[in-house]
Design a protein around this motif. Sequence first.
Motif, PDB file in Angstrom:
ATOM      1  N   THR A 108       0.837  -1.123  -0.024  1.00 10.99           N
ATOM      2  CA  THR A 108       0.112  -0.013  -0.049  1.00 10.99           C
ATOM      3  C   THR A 108       0.782   1.313  -0.040  1.00 10.99           C
ATOM      4  O   THR A 108       0.595   2.250  -0.689  1.00 10.99           O
ATOM      5  N   GLY A 109       1.944   1.356   0.846  1.00 15.89           N
ATOM      6  CA  GLY A 109       2.809   2.472   0.756  1.00 15.89           C
ATOM      7  C   GLY A 109       3.478   2.774  -0.514  1.00 15.89           C
ATOM      8  O   GLY A 109       3.618   3.791  -0.962  1.00 15.89           O
ATOM      9  N   LYS A 110       3.853   1.695  -1.226  1.00 14.62           N
ATOM     10  CA  LYS A 110       4.598   1.719  -2.679  1.00 14.62           C
ATOM     11  C   LYS A 110       3.566   2.247  -3.657  1.00 14.62           C
ATOM     12  O   LYS A 110       3.656   3.286  -4.380  1.00 14.62           O
ATOM     13  N   ARG A 111       2.356   1.812  -3.460  1.00 10.81           N
ATOM     14  CA  ARG A 111       1.267   1.994  -4.465  1.00 10.81           C
ATOM     15  C   ARG A 111       0.961   3.653  -4.266  1.00 10.81           C
ATOM     16  O   ARG A 111       0.626   4.376  -5.248  1.00 10.81           O
ATOM     17  N   THR A 112       0.904   3.998  -3.055  1.00 10.09           N
ATOM     18  CA  THR A 112       0.668   5.226  -2.802  1.00 10.09           C
ATOM     19  C   THR A 112       1.692   6.445  -3.402  1.00 10.09           C
ATOM     20  O   THR A 112       1.442   7.330  -3.974  1.00 10.09           O
ATOM     21  N   THR A 113       2.951   5.995  -3.117  1.00  9.83           N
ATOM     22  CA  THR A 113       3.990   6.823  -3.650  1.00  9.83           C
ATOM     23  C   THR A 113       3.955   6.801  -5.003  1.00  9.83           C
ATOM     24  O   THR A 113       4.335   7.872  -5.781  1.00  9.83           O
ATOM     25  N   ILE A 114       3.822   5.810  -5.729  1.00 13.51           N
ATOM     26  CA  ILE A 114       3.588   5.839  -7.228  1.00 13.51           C
ATOM     27  C   ILE A 114       2.393   6.566  -7.712  1.00 13.51           C
ATOM     28  O   ILE A 114       2.554   7.401  -8.592  1.00 13.51           O
ATOM     29  N   ASP A 115       1.262   6.332  -7.095  1.00  8.28           N
ATOM     30  CA  ASP A 115       0.299   7.144  -7.543  1.00  8.28           C
ATOM     31  C   ASP A 115       0.544   8.715  -7.278  1.00  8.28           C
ATOM     32  O   ASP A 115      -0.110   9.552  -8.276  1.00  8.28           O
ATOM     33  N   LEU A 116       1.398   9.149  -6.271  1.00 10.78           N
ATOM     34  CA  LEU A 116       1.288  10.322  -6.132  1.00 10.78           C
ATOM     35  C   LEU A 116       2.668  11.195  -6.955  1.00 10.78           C
ATOM     36  O   LEU A 116       2.909  12.264  -6.871  1.00 10.78           O
ATOM     37  N   GLY A 117       3.446  10.044  -7.511  1.00 12.62           N
ATOM     38  CA  GLY A 117       4.562  10.250  -8.154  1.00 12.62           C
ATOM     39  C   GLY A 117       5.772  10.833  -7.344  1.00 12.62           C
ATOM     40  O   GLY A 117       6.441  11.745  -7.634  1.00 12.62           O
ATOM     41  N   ILE A 118       5.763  10.365  -6.284  1.00 11.88           N
ATOM     42  CA  ILE A 118       6.956  10.735  -5.208  1.00 11.88           C
ATOM     43  C   ILE A 118       7.819   9.201  -5.101  1.00 11.88           C
ATOM     44  O   ILE A 118       7.602   8.243  -4.897  1.00 11.88           O
ATOM     45  N   HIS A 119       9.127   9.799  -5.243  1.00 17.92           N
ATOM     46  CA  HIS A 119      10.262   8.786  -5.517  1.00 17.92           C
ATOM     47  C   HIS A 119      11.378   9.040  -4.295  1.00 17.92           C
ATOM     48  O   HIS A 119      11.591  10.086  -3.693  1.00 17.92           O
ATOM     49  N   GLY A 120      11.894   7.684  -3.940  1.00 19.19           N
ATOM     50  CA  GLY A 120      13.336   8.089  -3.209  1.00 19.19           C
ATOM     51  C   GLY A 120      13.044   8.185  -1.931  1.00 19.19           C
ATOM     52  O   GLY A 120      13.909   8.371  -1.102  1.00 19.19           O
ATOM     53  N   LEU A 121      11.769   7.641  -1.326  1.00 18.22           N
ATOM     54  CA  LEU A 121      11.518   7.491   0.135  1.00 18.22           C
ATOM     55  C   LEU A 121      12.349   6.392   0.550  1.00 18.22           C
ATOM     56  O   LEU A 121      12.474   5.432  -0.201  1.00 18.22           O
ATOM     57  N   HIS A 122      12.552   6.589   1.968  1.00 15.96           N
ATOM     58  CA  HIS A 122      13.290   5.284   2.493  1.00 15.96           C
ATOM     59  C   HIS A 122      12.332   4.183   2.690  1.00 15.96           C
ATOM     60  O   HIS A 122      11.098   4.544   2.850  1.00 15.96           O
ATOM     61  N   PRO A 123      12.699   2.979   2.754  1.00 18.08           N
ATOM     62  CA  PRO A 123      11.683   1.959   2.869  1.00 18.08           C
ATOM     63  C   PRO A 123      10.910   1.946   4.190  1.00 18.08           C
ATOM     64  O   PRO A 123       9.735   1.592   4.303  1.00 18.08           O
ATOM     65  N   GLU A 124      11.562   2.367   5.104  1.00 13.81           N
ATOM     66  CA  GLU A 124      10.912   2.521   6.600  1.00 13.81           C
ATOM     67  C   GLU A 124       9.628   3.784   6.395  1.00 13.81           C
ATOM     68  O   GLU A 124       8.522   3.309   7.028  1.00 13.81           O
ATOM     69  N   LEU A 125       9.901   4.690   5.733  1.00 18.40           N
ATOM     70  CA  LEU A 125       8.832   5.749   5.509  1.00 18.40           C
ATOM     71  C   LEU A 125       7.648   5.160   4.684  1.00 18.40           C
ATOM     72  O   LEU A 125       6.724   5.477   5.041  1.00 18.40           O
ATOM     73  N   ILE A 126       8.208   4.445   3.536  1.00 22.55           N
ATOM     74  CA  ILE A 126       7.169   3.720   2.840  1.00 22.55           C
ATOM     75  C   ILE A 126       6.151   2.706   3.663  1.00 22.55           C
ATOM     76  O   ILE A 126       5.190   2.735   3.480  1.00 22.55           O
ATOM     77  N   ARG A 127       6.866   2.099   4.741  1.00 19.01           N
ATOM     78  CA  ARG A 127       6.019   1.413   5.545  1.00 19.01           C
ATOM     79  C   ARG A 127       5.119   1.935   6.388  1.00 19.01           C
ATOM     80  O   ARG A 127       4.067   1.629   6.624  1.00 19.01           O
ATOM     81  N   ILE A 128       5.591   2.995   6.860  1.00 23.08           N
ATOM     82  CA  ILE A 128       4.872   3.899   7.813  1.00 23.08           C
ATOM     83  C   ILE A 128       3.368   4.454   6.770  1.00 23.08           C
ATOM     84  O   ILE A 128       2.432   4.758   7.435  1.00 23.08           O
ATOM     85  N   ILE A 129       3.908   4.812   5.716  1.00 22.92           N
ATOM     86  CA  ILE A 129       2.777   5.347   4.866  1.00 22.92           C
ATOM     87  C   ILE A 129       1.708   4.438   4.690  1.00 22.92           C
ATOM     88  O   ILE A 129       0.261   4.510   4.719  1.00 22.92           O
ATOM     89  N   GLY A 130       2.194   3.115   4.412  1.00 22.20           N
ATOM     90  CA  GLY A 130       1.255   1.982   4.220  1.00 22.20           C
ATOM     91  C   GLY A 130       0.331   1.753   5.617  1.00 22.20           C
ATOM     92  O   GLY A 130      -0.746   1.233   5.359  1.00 22.20           O
ATOM     93  N   LYS A 131       1.147   1.782   6.595  1.00 26.90           N
ATOM     94  CA  LYS A 131       0.374   1.528   8.036  1.00 26.90           C
ATOM     95  C   LYS A 131      -0.584   2.581   8.302  1.00 26.90           C
ATOM     96  O   LYS A 131      -1.584   2.440   9.144  1.00 26.90           O
TER      97      LYS A 131
END
Length: 510
Positions: free
Chosen positions: A292-315
């Motif tokens: 979910t975090g990866k899909r959200t960042t891809i939908d918004l066009g945001i790149h280069g986030l740390h994997p832990e930040l992607i996990r927090i976004i998905g949470k």
Amino acid sequence: MTVIIASVACFLIGSVLTYTVFRYLLKSKYDAIIKEAENEAEVIKKNKLLEVKEKFLNKKADLEKEVALRNNKIQQAENRLKQREMVLGQKQEEIQRKKMEAGAVKNNLENQLLIIDKKKEELNKLQQQEIEKLEAISGLSAEDAKNRLVESLKEEAKTQAQSYINDIMDDAKLTANKEAKRIVMQSIQRVATETAIENSVTVFHIESDEIKGRIIGREGRNIRALEAATGVEIVVDDTPEAIVLSAFDPVRREIARLALHQLVTDGRIHPARIEEVVAKVRKQVEEEIIETGKRTTIDLGIHGLHPELIRIIGKMKYRSSYGQNLLQHARETANLCAAMASELGLNPKKAKRAGLLHDIGKVPDEEPELPHAVLGMKLAEKYKEKPDICNAIGAHHDEVEMTSLLAPIVQVCDAISGARPGARREIVEAYIKRLNDLEQLAMSYPGVTKTYAIQAGRELRVIVGADKIDDKQTENLSGEIAKKIQDEMTYPGQVKITVIRETRAVSFAK
């Protein structure tokens, strides 16, 4: 014996005669063949000689043609060379003539430059004499006069600049409020929002009440194992074909729901199986959070986030703030920040990144004594986000000082997404009641046929009957409704009352 000898003699004589005759005949035939061959050889020789002679003549003619063609080309090349020599000769003559003319012009220019230098010296002398005369008349040197002129021009420029600045500031004060409202309204209109309400319970539907007994198990051991493994209170009551999962943590409720679904589908429900399924589902939910975090960042066009930040976004998908889904709120804020930054001429990608990350401090469980904005800022700094984005995260509730232009944008867009009517559970009922009260208040006046509260209650459209109210009464009605709303209702901002009166004439051609 005599007969035999005679016979032999006769045979020998006959053989000799036969051989002699045969040899004569063979020699005659051989001579005829040789003669005929000689004749044929002579004819062939003559033919070959004729062919060779003909080929020689043809070759000689071809060579003569080729020689003539080459001679022609050589002649043409010689003619072209002669023409070029003539042209070059003419050009050399022209160049020589131009050199002579240029030399004459150069001499003329040198003479003119000498005259100009003499004139310049004379002018400098005259200018110096005039300056000395002016200094004698004014009593000031040229340097002093220049300094006084410069000071005078400086004072005049300062006065004009101050007047210009005052005019600009007055104009900016008049238009700033209007421009700010336009940017905010345009940003809101460009972003589609949803009303998202989260509950603290999940209802799990089952096919029959027989499954309830299997879920409870002997002496309740299955339900106790399930509650211990998931941390969710499972309420099994008389509600038909339903089991209630109660917990304030949506992640736990989701794990319990998926585990129950797998257990009921499989049919094997016992403590060991429950622990195995819950562990498997917990891993699946963790993978879903990252996805979910990866899909959200891809939908918004945001790149280069740390994997832990992607996990927090998905949470964030499993977190809510006052009933509003946190991930939905973060996406809305990111899109609003990008739209507003574009209107203001700032970097929309940075603004979108700060808007998405502004509430990451609500997800982790550690350091609960810190405000979520400060905790989010520390997390962003930990995972190497840029200073202006970290400041925007930490300053969106004024816990830290704003040091970048992104911070006020994130603060405003967070308020737009979170405080809009219908976004959070505490104000949606009051929002709906306020819209109904607005419409009912306007409907209480005579002559009003329809009322519509639009733009989230910021405008009230009132339709009146053209045969019941005239134009003058329409103006009075608008003012009366506005005064009554001010006296009797509580509302944010201002409410625009538009009273519409129109006359329609309809006929049918038959």
